[in-house]
Design a protein around this motif. Structure first.
Motif, PDB file in Angstrom:
ATOM      1  N   ALA A  11      -6.544 -27.341  10.083  1.00 23.02           N
ATOM      2  CA  ALA A  11      -5.869 -28.379  10.857  1.00 23.02           C
ATOM      3  C   ALA A  11      -6.506 -29.740  10.625  1.00 23.02           C
ATOM      4  O   ALA A  11      -5.813 -30.741  10.427  1.00 23.02           O
ATOM      5  N   LEU A  12      -7.828 -29.788  10.617  1.00 22.65           N
ATOM      6  CA  LEU A  12      -8.516 -31.059  10.382  1.00 22.65           C
ATOM      7  C   LEU A  12      -8.262 -31.563   8.966  1.00 22.65           C
ATOM      8  O   LEU A  12      -8.026 -32.754   8.755  1.00 22.65           O
ATOM      9  N   ALA A  13      -8.304 -30.662   7.993  1.00 18.94           N
ATOM     10  CA  ALA A  13      -8.061 -31.063   6.601  1.00 18.94           C
ATOM     11  C   ALA A  13      -6.635 -31.545   6.410  1.00 18.94           C
ATOM     12  O   ALA A  13      -6.374 -32.419   5.581  1.00 18.94           O
ATOM     13  N   GLY A  14      -5.712 -30.980   7.189  1.00 20.00           N
ATOM     14  CA  GLY A  14      -4.307 -31.357   7.076  1.00 20.00           C
ATOM     15  C   GLY A  14      -3.932 -32.598   7.852  1.00 20.00           C
ATOM     16  O   GLY A  14      -2.789 -33.022   7.849  1.00 20.00           O
ATOM     17  N   GLY A  15      -4.890 -33.192   8.541  1.00 18.25           N
ATOM     18  CA  GLY A  15      -4.625 -34.445   9.231  1.00 18.25           C
ATOM     19  C   GLY A  15      -4.186 -34.285  10.673  1.00 18.25           C
ATOM     20  O   GLY A  15      -3.803 -35.266  11.305  1.00 18.25           O
ATOM     21  N   LEU A  16      -4.215 -33.061  11.210  1.00 18.45           N
ATOM     22  CA  LEU A  16      -3.862 -32.898  12.612  1.00 18.45           C
ATOM     23  C   LEU A  16      -4.946 -33.510  13.480  1.00 18.45           C
ATOM     24  O   LEU A  16      -6.113 -33.532  13.115  1.00 18.45           O
ATOM     25  N   GLY A  17      -4.552 -33.989  14.628  1.00 14.97           N
ATOM     26  CA  GLY A  17      -5.519 -34.586  15.537  1.00 14.97           C
ATOM     27  C   GLY A  17      -5.598 -36.090  15.402  1.00 14.97           C
ATOM     28  O   GLY A  17      -6.430 -36.719  16.037  1.00 14.97           O
ATOM     29  N   GLY A  18      -4.751 -36.666  14.546  1.00 13.28           N
ATOM     30  CA  GLY A  18      -4.718 -38.117  14.410  1.00 13.28           C
ATOM     31  C   GLY A  18      -6.043 -38.701  13.972  1.00 13.28           C
ATOM     32  O   GLY A  18      -6.757 -38.125  13.154  1.00 13.28           O
ATOM     33  N   GLU A  19      -6.387 -39.813  14.567  1.00 15.38           N
ATOM     34  CA  GLU A  19      -7.616 -40.521  14.202  1.00 15.38           C
ATOM     35  C   GLU A  19      -8.853 -39.694  14.529  1.00 15.38           C
ATOM     36  O   GLU A  19      -9.808 -39.650  13.753  1.00 15.38           O
ATOM     37  N   ALA A  20      -8.847 -39.012  15.660  1.00 14.78           N
ATOM     38  CA  ALA A  20      -9.997 -38.186  16.032  1.00 14.78           C
ATOM     39  C   ALA A  20     -10.194 -37.058  15.029  1.00 14.78           C
ATOM     40  O   ALA A  20     -11.317 -36.755  14.638  1.00 14.78           O
ATOM     41  N   GLY A  21      -9.104 -36.453  14.587  1.00 13.18           N
ATOM     42  CA  GLY A  21      -9.193 -35.393  13.586  1.00 13.18           C
ATOM     43  C   GLY A  21      -9.693 -35.907  12.254  1.00 13.18           C
ATOM     44  O   GLY A  21     -10.498 -35.255  11.586  1.00 13.18           O
ATOM     45  N   ARG A  22      -9.224 -37.088  11.875  1.00 17.68           N
ATOM     46  CA  ARG A  22      -9.663 -37.686  10.612  1.00 17.68           C
ATOM     47  C   ARG A  22     -11.161 -37.983  10.665  1.00 17.68           C
ATOM     48  O   ARG A  22     -11.901 -37.715   9.721  1.00 17.68           O
ATOM     49  N   GLN A  23     -11.621 -38.509  11.781  1.00 14.07           N
ATOM     50  CA  GLN A  23     -13.050 -38.805  11.922  1.00 14.07           C
ATOM     51  C   GLN A  23     -13.885 -37.527  11.929  1.00 14.07           C
ATOM     52  O   GLN A  23     -14.977 -37.489  11.357  1.00 14.07           O
ATOM     53  N   ALA A  24     -13.366 -36.480  12.558  1.00 20.27           N
ATOM     54  CA  ALA A  24     -14.089 -35.205  12.572  1.00 20.27           C
ATOM     55  C   ALA A  24     -14.198 -34.651  11.155  1.00 20.27           C
ATOM     56  O   ALA A  24     -15.257 -34.166  10.746  1.00 20.27           O
ATOM     57  N   GLU A  63      -9.102 -29.721   1.125  1.00 21.93           N
ATOM     58  CA  GLU A  63      -8.413 -31.022   1.169  1.00 21.93           C
ATOM     59  C   GLU A  63      -7.200 -31.003   0.246  1.00 21.93           C
ATOM     60  O   GLU A  63      -6.171 -31.580   0.559  1.00 21.93           O
ATOM     61  N   GLY A  64      -7.342 -30.312  -0.895  1.00 21.74           N
ATOM     62  CA  GLY A  64      -6.247 -30.240  -1.856  1.00 21.74           C
ATOM     63  C   GLY A  64      -5.078 -29.402  -1.390  1.00 21.74           C
ATOM     64  O   GLY A  64      -3.940 -29.648  -1.782  1.00 21.74           O
ATOM     65  N   ASP A  65      -5.332 -28.406  -0.539  1.00 22.27           N
ATOM     66  CA  ASP A  65      -4.264 -27.539  -0.037  1.00 22.27           C
ATOM     67  C   ASP A  65      -4.632 -27.044   1.359  1.00 22.27           C
ATOM     68  O   ASP A  65      -5.075 -25.911   1.531  1.00 22.27           O
ATOM     69  N   PRO A  66      -4.453 -27.899   2.383  1.00 27.80           N
ATOM     70  CA  PRO A  66      -4.845 -27.526   3.741  1.00 27.80           C
ATOM     71  C   PRO A  66      -4.079 -26.338   4.311  1.00 27.80           C
ATOM     72  O   PRO A  66      -4.524 -25.717   5.265  1.00 27.80           O
ATOM     73  N   ALA A  67      -2.932 -26.003   3.735  1.00 24.55           N
ATOM     74  CA  ALA A  67      -2.124 -24.898   4.248  1.00 24.55           C
ATOM     75  C   ALA A  67      -2.590 -23.537   3.725  1.00 24.55           C
ATOM     76  O   ALA A  67      -2.086 -22.515   4.163  1.00 24.55           O
ATOM     77  N   ASP A  68      -3.531 -23.515   2.798  1.00 25.32           N
ATOM     78  CA  ASP A  68      -4.001 -22.261   2.209  1.00 25.32           C
ATOM     79  C   ASP A  68      -5.072 -21.636   3.109  1.00 25.32           C
ATOM     80  O   ASP A  68      -6.196 -22.126   3.185  1.00 25.32           O
ATOM     81  N   PRO A  69      -4.744 -20.527   3.787  1.00 29.44           N
ATOM     82  CA  PRO A  69      -5.726 -19.929   4.700  1.00 29.44           C
ATOM     83  C   PRO A  69      -6.955 -19.380   3.993  1.00 29.44           C
ATOM     84  O   PRO A  69      -8.032 -19.318   4.590  1.00 29.44           O
ATOM     85  N   MET A  70      -6.833 -19.008   2.738  1.00 30.43           N
ATOM     86  CA  MET A  70      -7.993 -18.502   1.992  1.00 30.43           C
ATOM     87  C   MET A  70      -9.009 -19.618   1.748  1.00 30.43           C
ATOM     88  O   MET A  70     -10.214 -19.384   1.801  1.00 30.43           O
ATOM     89  N   ARG A  71      -8.516 -20.820   1.481  1.00 24.85           N
ATOM     90  CA  ARG A  71      -9.420 -21.956   1.285  1.00 24.85           C
ATOM     91  C   ARG A  71     -10.120 -22.319   2.586  1.00 24.85           C
ATOM     92  O   ARG A  71     -11.311 -22.637   2.598  1.00 24.85           O
ATOM     93  N   ALA A  72      -9.386 -22.252   3.684  1.00 21.12           N
ATOM     94  CA  ALA A  72      -9.987 -22.544   4.984  1.00 21.12           C
ATOM     95  C   ALA A  72     -11.047 -21.501   5.325  1.00 21.12           C
ATOM     96  O   ALA A  72     -12.134 -21.841   5.810  1.00 21.12           O
ATOM     97  N   GLN A  73     -10.756 -20.235   5.051  1.00 21.17           N
ATOM     98  CA  GLN A  73     -11.735 -19.179   5.326  1.00 21.17           C
ATOM     99  C   GLN A  73     -12.952 -19.316   4.420  1.00 21.17           C
ATOM    100  O   GLN A  73     -14.076 -19.073   4.849  1.00 21.17           O
ATOM    101  N   ALA A  74     -12.731 -19.700   3.169  1.00 21.77           N
ATOM    102  CA  ALA A  74     -13.865 -19.885   2.246  1.00 21.77           C
ATOM    103  C   ALA A  74     -14.798 -20.978   2.766  1.00 21.77           C
ATOM    104  O   ALA A  74     -16.029 -20.834   2.699  1.00 21.77           O
ATOM    105  N   LEU A  75     -14.234 -22.060   3.307  1.00 17.94           N
ATOM    106  CA  LEU A  75     -15.077 -23.127   3.854  1.00 17.94           C
ATOM    107  C   LEU A  75     -15.812 -22.650   5.101  1.00 17.94           C
ATOM    108  O   LEU A  75     -17.011 -22.902   5.253  1.00 17.94           O
ATOM    109  N   ALA A  76     -15.113 -21.940   5.974  1.00 13.79           N
ATOM    110  CA  ALA A  76     -15.762 -21.431   7.183  1.00 13.79           C
ATOM    111  C   ALA A  76     -16.934 -20.515   6.820  1.00 13.79           C
ATOM    112  O   ALA A  76     -18.011 -20.590   7.419  1.00 13.79           O
ATOM    113  N   THR A  77     -16.729 -19.679   5.815  1.00 13.92           N
ATOM    114  CA  THR A  77     -17.787 -18.768   5.371  1.00 13.92           C
ATOM    115  C   THR A  77     -18.958 -19.535   4.771  1.00 13.92           C
ATOM    116  O   THR A  77     -20.125 -19.263   5.081  1.00 13.92           O
TER     117      THR A  77
END
Length: 145
Positions: A11-24, A63-77
């Motif tokens: 969600a943060l990588a995809g720009g959700l959360g507006g300015e606060a999300g972008r700053q996070a 950042e390149g594909d915020p909708a890819d859950p595998m990329r999000a999980q890889a970052l979390a890991t």
């Protein structure tokens, strides 16, 4: 430390959360780019680079594909592993995560004005501070004494 969810990272990588999300997101990317701490350097390869990912490649991939859950999980890991190896990073990551949760869980704003005539300032929004209103009555104002 609460686990950092892949969904939140996406969600943060995809720009959700507006300015606060972008700053996070910017705060996380800056944190990930920090070098590993000394304690983590003990488990290094011959060249002195850590055997585990710093998370930087995973940040770029998400950042390149915020909708890819595998990329999000890889970052979390990657963040979890790095936090386990680097105490300073763990503290900073926990501080970042607490701020990110606070800004994202602060709630939506739903404003509604209904019925009648409004005689005075009407504000719609959230978290107002340092406001001043000049409520001086004019000659034509009704006296509600």
């Amino acid at each position: 430390m609460d686990p950092i969810t892949a969904a939140t990272l996406a969600a943060l990588a995809g720009g959700l959360g507006g300015e606060a999300g972008r700053q996070a997101w910017q705060g996380l990317t800056a944190l990930v780019r920090r070098p590993f701490g000394r304690a983590a350097a003990q488990g290094t390869q011959d060249g002195g680079t850590p055997q585990v990912s710093s998370g930087e490649l995973e940040v770029v991939a998400l950042e390149g594909d915020p909708a890819d859950p595998m990329r999000a999980q890889a970052l979390a890991t990657a963040l979890g592993v790095r936090a386990a190896l680097d105490g300073e990073f763990r503290v900073l990551l926990d501080e970042w995560w607490q701020r990110a949760q606070a800004s994202s869980s602060s709630g939506d704003v739903h404003n509604s004005i209904s019925g009648g005539t409004q005689n005075g300032p009407v504000l719609q929004g959230r978290d107002f501070s340092s406001l001043t209103f000049d409520m001086t009555r004019t000659a034509g104002s009704p006296n509600r004494g």
